[in-house]
Scaffold this active site. Sequence first.
Site, PDB file in Angstrom:
ATOM      1  N   GLU A 441       0.812  -1.378   0.013  1.00 21.79           N
ATOM      2  CA  GLU A 441      -0.066   0.150  -0.180  1.00 21.79           C
ATOM      3  C   GLU A 441       1.072   1.257   0.295  1.00 21.79           C
ATOM      4  O   GLU A 441       0.310   2.592   0.562  1.00 21.79           O
ATOM      5  CB  GLU A 441      -0.804  -0.272   1.412  1.00 21.79           C
ATOM      6  CG  GLU A 441      -0.312  -0.277   2.634  1.00 21.79           C
ATOM      7  CD  GLU A 441      -1.558  -0.575   3.473  1.00 21.79           C
ATOM      8  OE1 GLU A 441      -2.539  -0.604   3.358  1.00 21.79           O
ATOM      9  OE2 GLU A 441      -0.641  -0.892   4.130  1.00 21.79           O
ATOM     10  N   ASP A 465      -4.944   3.125   0.329  1.00 20.17           N
ATOM     11  CA  ASP A 465      -3.266   3.608   0.879  1.00 20.17           C
ATOM     12  C   ASP A 465      -2.976   4.193  -0.299  1.00 20.17           C
ATOM     13  O   ASP A 465      -1.905   4.932  -0.564  1.00 20.17           O
ATOM     14  CB  ASP A 465      -2.220   3.214   1.846  1.00 20.17           C
ATOM     15  CG  ASP A 465      -3.435   3.520   3.461  1.00 20.17           C
ATOM     16  OD1 ASP A 465      -3.301   4.711   3.784  1.00 20.17           O
ATOM     17  OD2 ASP A 465      -4.076   2.534   4.102  1.00 20.17           O
ATOM     18  N   CYS A 512      -8.032  -6.048  -1.529  1.00 23.51           N
ATOM     19  CA  CYS A 512      -8.557  -5.986  -0.544  1.00 23.51           C
ATOM     20  C   CYS A 512      -8.622  -4.522  -0.057  1.00 23.51           C
ATOM     21  O   CYS A 512      -9.363  -3.935   0.725  1.00 23.51           O
ATOM     22  CB  CYS A 512      -7.608  -6.815   0.686  1.00 23.51           C
ATOM     23  SG  CYS A 512      -6.470  -5.189   1.341  1.00 23.51           S
TER      24      CYS A 512
END
Length: 580
Positions: A441, A465, A512
Amino acid sequence: MSFILHGLGVSGGIAIGRALLMSHATLEVAHLTLVPRLVDKEIERFDRAISAVKEELILMKENTEHAPAELNAFIDIHTMFLEDPELAVKPRDIIRERRCNAEWALVQQMEHLVEQFEQFDDTYLRERKFDVVQVVERVVKELLGHPGRATLKNAKKSKEESLIVVAHDLSPADTISFKEHRFAAFITDVGGGTSHTAILARSMAIPAVLGLENARALIRDGERLIVDGLRGVVIVNPDQRVLEEYQLRQEQIELERNKLRQLKSARSETIDGVAVQLFANIELPGDVPMALECGAEGIGLFRTEFLFLDRGDMPDEKEQYEAYKKVVKGMGGRPVTIRTFDLGADKDLYPEASAGDRVKTNPALGRRAIRLSLAEPRMFQTQLRAILRASKYGPIKLLIPMLAHAHEIDQTLAALEQAKSSLRGEKMAFDENIEVGGMIEIPAAALAVGLFLRRLDFLSIGTNDLIQYTLAIDRADEQVAALYDPLHPAVLMLLAHTLASAEKVGIPVSVCGEMAGDEDLTRLLLGMGLRIFSMHPSQILRVKSRVLKSDVSEVGPYVRKMLRLDEPHKLLEALEKLNG
Ligand code: PEP
Ligand code: MG
């Protein structure tokens, strides 16, 4: 009078209900002039509130055995301020002399003290003004009987389904407490589309519109509202014609949902037979039934930090173990990916403790997630032991958030080894071969993904992120929300590079972040090679419906060509064609 407000639609659907204003502005207190005979009573009320807050702080300190050092420091500072005559005695004089109510007297004294602190040249001393404000806020809350939460608690459960929460701002901690309620929707003045507040709205599958700017000031308690979470529109006091139109749309959405439910047990594979795994993201053990209801094949992301975000203290090993065990048992043998605490940034561990820091640093780039866990070894060991102990009840995978450096992975693996060895010493059972994965991320992690592939068993791409850090867009800030672009060529390059690199060495990789739950991006991700998607349960069947209608042998070559484009309008056109 009817009017319309526009904001960011962050969670779809339509809600029609009455406004419930949530107050966080505890320092906007009533200004009352007391009749002389009530002055002594008011002083007693003030003294009682100060004592109650002192006791609260003592209790907090006793219960924070595993808490980071900053927490103890901030409790000490708050206690010190509470004992200082400037706060403990001066407001009594103001109540007596000016015949003010206790809250107002306290706030006046606070303003006076803040002004004095602002005069200091020394940064440390200047920033102590935040402590003064926080401690006063605690006392005001005590005097008011915790108004913010009280408003929610007092909302009758039977009526909740027709209530729409209207707030200036909601922290993830506020929002997680909504899971105990059944509100129709919520709207706020601030907040970005992938803020954790928005993510929670999606996980509750209730409409939400953020970034409305003035909703809290313009809307009054009890007014009728229509919230269109898809378009980001709020209609205040709609007329009959508009109301009927939206009631009709609500019914259509319900019909669509019913149709989707029929897909629950359908095999998740493309037209050309490529299996695609659809996992659920959860925040609390109580989310497991919904994940199963939507046909999740496992939990791809359990955001464990939400276990205690709305309570202000850290669950001990036993409590964590029970929570993880509940999820694993609830999932009945399906894999459960537990992410270690991703605290920091908008998910503050102790908001009161770090409010000062927030002003002087950039918390999203600060000691967040694995950085905080490694800096707090006792907290980290407690969590690792709890996760390991729960692994004897079913397949658990351990996921580490926000890794950037090889040495962070090495330190994490060493910490895990330490937790394992302590459990072995205590003869406690756990899965010796528990898989360990890392979140990709941070752009650096995506670019240098080889470091991760060599050290870890699996990867999970956190696009929320990844986009925030790639584009330098605060995901919680509505003012830059329009610049938050999952289709930015740089984001797509990082995703494609990560997926292709993992595929080469046969390491499983999932997405995710919110991109995985956006059905308009399903084909794009399939074409890039993604086979494991993890998202809010409420999105699973929509994404499955897209998977069932996609052909990897067609979308693969198309997406490869598409990735050569870097003009935004061309990319958008290509995406439309891909989905057409
Ligand atoms: C992400 O960053 O995409 C992610 C899944 O983690 P979180 O949203 O909890 O930061
Ligand atoms: Mg993240």
